[in-house]
Design a protein around this motif. Structure first.
Motif, PDB file in Angstrom:
ATOM      1  N   LEU A  26       0.832  -1.211   0.000  1.00 43.73           N
ATOM      2  CA  LEU A  26       0.000   0.000   0.000  1.00 43.73           C
ATOM      3  C   LEU A  26       0.860   1.252   0.000  1.00 43.73           C
ATOM      4  CD1 LEU A  26      -2.823  -0.998   2.518  1.00 43.73           C
ATOM      5  CD2 LEU A  26      -2.921  -0.981   0.039  1.00 43.73           C
ATOM      6  N   GLY A  27       1.985   1.207   0.715  1.00 42.23           N
ATOM      7  CA  GLY A  27       2.847   2.384   0.785  1.00 42.23           C
ATOM      8  C   GLY A  27       3.372   2.789  -0.576  1.00 42.23           C
ATOM      9  N   ALA A  28       3.756   1.824  -1.389  1.00 44.15           N
ATOM     10  CA  ALA A  28       4.280   2.145  -2.724  1.00 44.15           C
ATOM     11  C   ALA A  28       3.234   2.855  -3.569  1.00 44.15           C
ATOM     12  CB  ALA A  28       4.746   0.864  -3.411  1.00 44.15           C
ATOM     13  N   ASP A  29       1.981   2.446  -3.471  1.00 40.95           N
ATOM     14  CA  ASP A  29       0.944   3.089  -4.274  1.00 40.95           C
ATOM     15  C   ASP A  29       0.537   4.436  -3.686  1.00 40.95           C
ATOM     16  OD1 ASP A  29      -2.154   3.339  -5.269  1.00 40.95           O
ATOM     17  OD2 ASP A  29      -0.931   2.195  -6.657  1.00 40.95           O
ATOM     18  N   MET A  30       0.547   4.560  -2.353  1.00 41.93           N
ATOM     19  CA  MET A  30       0.184   5.836  -1.735  1.00 41.93           C
ATOM     20  C   MET A  30       1.184   6.921  -2.099  1.00 41.93           C
ATOM     21  SD  MET A  30      -2.664   5.984  -0.212  1.00 41.93           S
ATOM     22  CE  MET A  30      -2.380   7.528   0.657  1.00 41.93           C
ATOM     23  N   ARG A  31       2.449   6.551  -2.274  1.00 44.88           N
ATOM     24  CA  ARG A  31       3.449   7.539  -2.695  1.00 44.88           C
ATOM     25  C   ARG A  31       3.043   8.172  -4.025  1.00 44.88           C
ATOM     26  NH1 ARG A  31       8.777   7.374  -0.751  1.00 44.88           N
ATOM     27  NH2 ARG A  31       9.167   5.901   0.930  1.00 44.88           N
TER      28      ARG A  31
ATOM     29  N   ASP B 183     -10.651   2.191  -4.525  1.00 43.05           N
ATOM     30  CA  ASP B 183     -10.690   1.005  -5.378  1.00 43.05           C
ATOM     31  C   ASP B 183      -9.286   0.493  -5.667  1.00 43.05           C
ATOM     32  OD1 ASP B 183     -13.429   1.083  -5.484  1.00 43.05           O
ATOM     33  OD2 ASP B 183     -13.522   2.241  -7.340  1.00 43.05           O
ATOM     34  N   ARG B 184      -8.342   1.418  -5.891  1.00 38.18           N
ATOM     35  CA  ARG B 184      -6.968   1.011  -6.173  1.00 38.18           C
ATOM     36  C   ARG B 184      -6.351   0.311  -4.959  1.00 38.18           C
ATOM     37  NH1 ARG B 184      -3.441  -1.609  -8.622  1.00 38.18           N
ATOM     38  NH2 ARG B 184      -1.294  -0.936  -8.266  1.00 38.18           N
ATOM     39  N   LEU B 185      -6.545   0.865  -3.780  1.00 39.91           N
ATOM     40  CA  LEU B 185      -5.997   0.242  -2.580  1.00 39.91           C
ATOM     41  C   LEU B 185      -6.657  -1.112  -2.314  1.00 39.91           C
ATOM     42  CD1 LEU B 185      -5.731   3.340  -0.202  1.00 39.91           C
ATOM     43  CD2 LEU B 185      -3.978   2.335  -1.655  1.00 39.91           C
TER      44      LEU B 185
END
Length: 432
Positions: free
Chosen positions: A34-39, A57-59
């Protein structure tokens, strides 16, 4: 897998980018995927161009996706380590640790409204106190602020935003300075050690900027560290804050402290974690009801299976695993005469339930049906008799009473004594 991470706080001595990078590392500790996408979402969160539904939806896709393992990554890192170690160069003596810089003085020549050719405008400040510059209008107070801002950031936004016809570059240098060059010096004091550093920023007639610092300091590194959200409060922003209505002033207060970007990010994150909106988007209440209903149904089915197992096998299922329970059920079915041809020699999962039902129907519909009914009745009668039979203690008492009765009858004189006893009883019981 999520892990427990230490509490996170923004560093007021760091830039927004550095703080966002640290925040991303913090999220990575909680959940790497999740951290990689939140960045990737930070820039959209800061400028408000994101859609909460799309982020959720992405998470959710990341949470439901199976984990991926890259077996080659660790080997590559291990293999690269010796090469890096072999090419490493000896480190120079480290500079004293610096947590921040205080402005001790400013020297300005040929920049904006400051001419003073050959005699730079020099201002001495007291780092341990709050300094204020006051003078009549038109003597260069704003130019002093612009000089400090340009020295640190390399630009003045209000000049860069001028129309192209205005030739904004012409407004950086003083038009009356014969050399056409600008020089700005910042006298800085390091915290907490008190080391001093002078940074010289120049701008030539072509608009090219140059920076230098007294050894051993790195001018670019120091200016980059100073170029952060907590350092500057420009005049127009403060003027708007003073003139704004109380409600608007409260909303824009964070901008005075350089916290507007942090405030925008915080509001965006608060919107994403809004419980009601999140629950509505994913229909959490409906899913919770479905889960409760399915759990209740599963519990009822488990109880029914355990009951049927006990009836079939003759013992409680207890702590048996599924494989052992199936084997016992198969053995029990194979011992039932009508089902033996269908179940014997087959695994439990391979037994044809429909064939078992047909075998039972055939057995019940033939000559054995009447015999089955008779057996069922006899079984019920036996169970009733067994239920009404006396206990062992009661049977012993009955045997004793029967023996006493037989002894008493042996002592009588037969029918004559019985008739005499009966006649005497009537005499005694008669009221006359």
């Amino acid at each position: 897998m999520a892990v427990q991470a230490a509490a996170f706080a923004f560093d007021e001595n760091a830039s927004l980018d550095d703080n966002l990078s640290a925040f991303g590392n913090y999220i990575d500790q909680l959940d790497a995927a999740l951290g990689a996408d939140m960045r990737k979402q930070f820039s959209a969160l800061l400028v408000g161009t994101y859609k909460a539904d799309e982020v959720w939806d992405r998470l959710f896709e990341i949470c439901t996706a199976p984990p991926t393992e890259d077996k080659n990554t660790g080997e590559a890192e291990v293999a690269a380590a010796p090469a890096n170690a072999a090419t490493a160069q000896p480190l120079a003596a480290p500079l004293p640790p610096v947590t921040g810089w205080l402005l001790e003085g400013v020297s300005i020549e040929g920049f904006r409204g400051v001419n003073n050719e050959g005699h730079p405008l020099e201002l001495k400040l007291q780092p341990a106190k709050v300094s204020s510059i006051s003078a009549v209008n038109g003597v260069g107070k704003t130019s002093v602020y612009d000089a400090v801002r340009y020295a640190i950031t390399g630009k003045l936004p209000w000049l860069d935003e001028l129309p192209a016809a205005e030739r904004d570059k012409d407004y950086y240098q003083n038009r009356f300075h014969s050399t056409g060059q600008s020089t700005i010096k910042l006298l800085l004091v390091a915290e907490p050690g008190g080391e001093r550093c002078t940074i010289t920023v120049g701008r030539n007639t072509l608009g090219l900027r140059s920076v230098a610092a007294t050894p051993p300091w790195d001018a670019s590194a120091i200016l980059t560290a100073l170029n952060r959200e907590f350092v500057f409060l420009d005049g127009p922003t403060f003027q708007k804050f003073i003139a704004a209505a109380p409600l608007v002033r409260g909303r824009t207060f964070s901008g005075l402290l350089g916290l507007s970007a942090y405030s925008d990010l915080r509001q965006a994150l608060a919107g994403l974690v809004n419980t009601r909106a999140f629950n509505n988007h994913f229909s959490v209440a409906a899913h919770a009801q479905n889960k409760t209903r399915e759990e209740r149904t599963a519990g009822e089915l488990s109880a029914a299976i355990a009951k049927d197992y006990e009836i079939l096998v003759g013992a409680a299922v207890g702590e048996l695993n599924a494989t052992a329970a199936k084997e016992k059920c198969q053995d029990a079915l194979a011992q039932i005469a009508p089902l033996k041809p269908v179940c014997e020699g087959k695994a439990f999962a391979a037994i044809d339930i429909d064939a078992c039902i047909e075998a039972i129907k055939d057995a019940e519909g033939g000559p054995k049906r009447e015999r089955l009914g008779t057996c069922i009745r006899e079984r019920g009668d036996l169970a009733k008799v067994n239920h009404e039979a006396p206990t062992a203690e009661r049977a012993a008492q009955l045997t004793t009473l029967a023996a006493e009765r037989e002894d008493a009858l042996a002592r009588t004189a037969g029918d004559l004594m019985l008739q005499l006893y009966q006649a005497g009883s009537k005499v005694v019981e008669t009221e006359q």
